[in-house]
Design an enzyme around this catalytic site. Structure first.
Site, PDB file in Angstrom:
ATOM      1  N   LYS A   1      -4.542   4.439 -16.494  1.00 50.83           N
ATOM      2  CA  LYS A   1      -5.288   3.712 -15.379  1.00 50.83           C
ATOM      3  C   LYS A   1      -6.799   4.199 -15.288  1.00 50.83           C
ATOM      4  CE  LYS A   1      -5.645   3.880 -10.363  1.00 50.83           C
ATOM      5  NZ  LYS A   1      -5.331   4.540  -9.038  1.00 50.83           N
TER       6      LYS A   1
ATOM      7  N   GLU B   1     -10.638   7.787   3.230  1.00 48.29           N
ATOM      8  CA  GLU B   1     -10.216   8.673   2.177  1.00 48.29           C
ATOM      9  C   GLU B   1     -10.959  10.204   2.088  1.00 48.29           C
ATOM     10  OE1 GLU B   1      -9.738   7.040  -1.331  1.00 48.29           O
ATOM     11  OE2 GLU B   1      -9.138   8.684  -2.533  1.00 48.29           O
TER      12      GLU B   1
ATOM     13  N   GLU C   1       0.261   2.876  -9.177  1.00 54.04           N
ATOM     14  CA  GLU C   1      -1.136   3.372  -8.936  1.00 54.04           C
ATOM     15  C   GLU C   1      -1.203   4.438  -8.060  1.00 54.04           C
ATOM     16  OE1 GLU C   1      -2.996  -0.927  -8.855  1.00 54.04           O
ATOM     17  OE2 GLU C   1      -4.381   0.473  -8.363  1.00 54.04           O
TER      18      GLU C   1
ATOM     19  N   GLU D   1      -9.775  -7.844  -4.890  1.00 54.97           N
ATOM     20  CA  GLU D   1      -9.622  -6.645  -4.304  1.00 54.97           C
ATOM     21  C   GLU D   1     -10.836  -5.935  -4.047  1.00 54.97           C
ATOM     22  OE1 GLU D   1      -6.345  -4.133  -5.496  1.00 54.97           O
ATOM     23  OE2 GLU D   1      -7.741  -2.245  -5.110  1.00 54.97           O
TER      24      GLU D   1
END
Ligand SMILES: C=C(O[C@@H]1C=C(C(=O)O)C=C[C@H]1O)C(=O)O
Length: 422
Positions: free
Chosen positions: A176, A225, A269, A404
């Site tokens: 990733k 986050e 993910e 996105e």
């Protein structure tokens, strides 16, 4: 050696504090979504830029006398640990020890702490600050109108996504890579950073609201986050990765959440992030606890897969070692980290600076909190550079990833320009 003076139990409001802060060139604001944690600081006594090692060396030599429970350093690290020549955009991060800091107490009142070289000047400055707060004009949010909007090298970025997918398929160890792109916008007039920060709290109440202003540049973030919060040996962190839009009705919104929960690509993910954070903390001898089924974290424009992670740190833990071990998580870097960072360096042409990097406060008593500087922009005069990233895995499609990132620009576009724009 510095001396600290405090005044506790003050009834203040945020618009008053923001108004006084705005008269100072360098300032930092931080609050969580519940508004139970609030830190405001201004006027650096000493400051630094740079890597975890550099900030640690600077922090370690600071000595303060007095009620040091109420002292903290404020600021952000750069995403990249190597120094950048692009100093104008806060690309090397910035930390400072504020001469004046206002923080929310557990009971909702505020404490002011003033640090100076002598007790007498600290006392004097405390008095002046109280007076300024008493007489401050209340600062209001401000809406701007967009003049221009430029997606920076969107075609090259889409090509970079395809190359990255090809690289992931070729090299079986690379799983990733998070690729970020930029959007440049200009407004009809100069941005006033504190007023943009007040907008952020209105537009995205369910996120953190962070502002770091140094010289002519401001970094602002509405991040959902948390990287890590520590309180002595207890820590709280979270994996936030896997993204879907919000629905316009409750039914559609729930349906999108259910789809996200069931989507293999997003689950994978997310799992990379959870597993990597847990493994990293275990290498630091932490005891780690989390649920194996992710929850949904709803923000105004997007919803994410979300796994809170808590636990206990080893007795000899250090905040800088911990931050250096965690940053960047695979939500912003990739898996394996160094290989992913190499691809990011090839595809992205400018340093990320504070984007995606840890920003927060660190006290002198083993407490602190750092969030990941996403849903963010760098403001200079009437221009803003927004950043957004997306996790690229083997089945990624450039168009979907572009969409996105477009979705991830929204919180900041709405913060700057209100509901109607974009
Ligand atoms: C990189 C960003 O977001 C990160 C990546 C996510 C994902 O890949 O699904 C979700 C949340 C964040 O951890 C961003 O907002 O720019």
């Amino acid at each position: 050696m510095y001396v600290l003076k405090t005044q506790r139990d003050l009834k203040l409001n945020v618009a008053q504090i923001a108004a006084v802060a705005s008269t100072h060139e360098t300032r930092f604001f931080f609050e969580n979504s519940q508004q139970t944690t609030q830190y405001f600081g201004w006027q650096p006594l000493t400051s630094t830029t740079g890597s975890f090692d550099r900030v640690q060396a600077w922090f370690t030599q600071l000595t303060i006398e007095g009620d040091t429970e109420m002292a903290a350093i404020l600021g952000g690290f750069p995403f990249e640990q190597e120094p950048s020549d692009e100093t104008g955009a806060l690309s090397n991060g910035f930390f400072f020890l504020p001469a004046v800091m206002v923080q929310r107490q557990a009971d909702g009142r505020f404490c002011i702490s003033v640090i100076q070289e002598t007790a007498a000047t600290a006392e004097q400055m405390l008095k002046e600050t109280l007076h300024q707060l008493d007489t401050a004009d209340v600062l209001l949010p401000a809406q701007y109108h967009m003049s221009t909007e430029t997606a920076v090298a969107a075609d090259a970025w889409a090509a970079g996504v395809q190359e990255t997918v090809a690289e992931i398929k070729r090299d079986r160890t690379l799983k990733k890579v998070v690729l970020a792109r930029q959007l440049r916008v200009t407004a009809d007039r100069r941005f006033a950073p504190e007023r943009v920060w007040l907008n952020a709290r209105q537009q995205n109440p369910e996120a953190y609201h962070v502002l770091l202003k140094v010289n002519g540049t401001a970094f602002i973030s509405n991040t959902p986050e948390r990287l890590i919060k520590f309180d002595h040996d207890q820590f709280q962190t979270a994996a936030v990765a896997g993204t879907a839009p919000r629905g316009t009705t409750k039914e559609q919104d729930d349906q999108l959440a259910t789809q996200l929960q069931r989507d293999d690509k997003n689950q994978r993910e997310h799992r990379y992030v959870v597993d990597t954070i847990a493994a990293t903390l275990r290498t630091q001898q932490a005891v780690v606890e989390y649920d194996t089924t992710p929850q949904i974290l709803k923000n105004k424009n997007v919803q994410h897969l979300y796994t809170p992670i808590t636990g206990t740190l080893a007795s000899n833990w250090s905040p800088f070692t911990l931050l250096a071990a965690l940053h960047p998580t695979p939500a912003l870097g990739g898996v394996p980290r160094n290989q992913a960072l190499r691809v990011i360096g090839q595809v992205e042409h400018e340093p990320r600076g504070l984007f995606g990097a840890p920003i927060g406060y660190l006290t002198f008593h083993q407490t602190g909190e750092f969030v990941v500087g996403i849903r963010s922009a760098v403001l200079r005069q009437a221009s803003a550079t927004l950043f957004a990233g997306a996790g690229i895995v083997s089945e990624s499609v450039a168009e979907t990833e572009l969409a996105e990132t477009q979705l991830k620009f929204k919180p900041m576009l709405q913060t700057l320009f209100g509901e109607d724009e974009k």
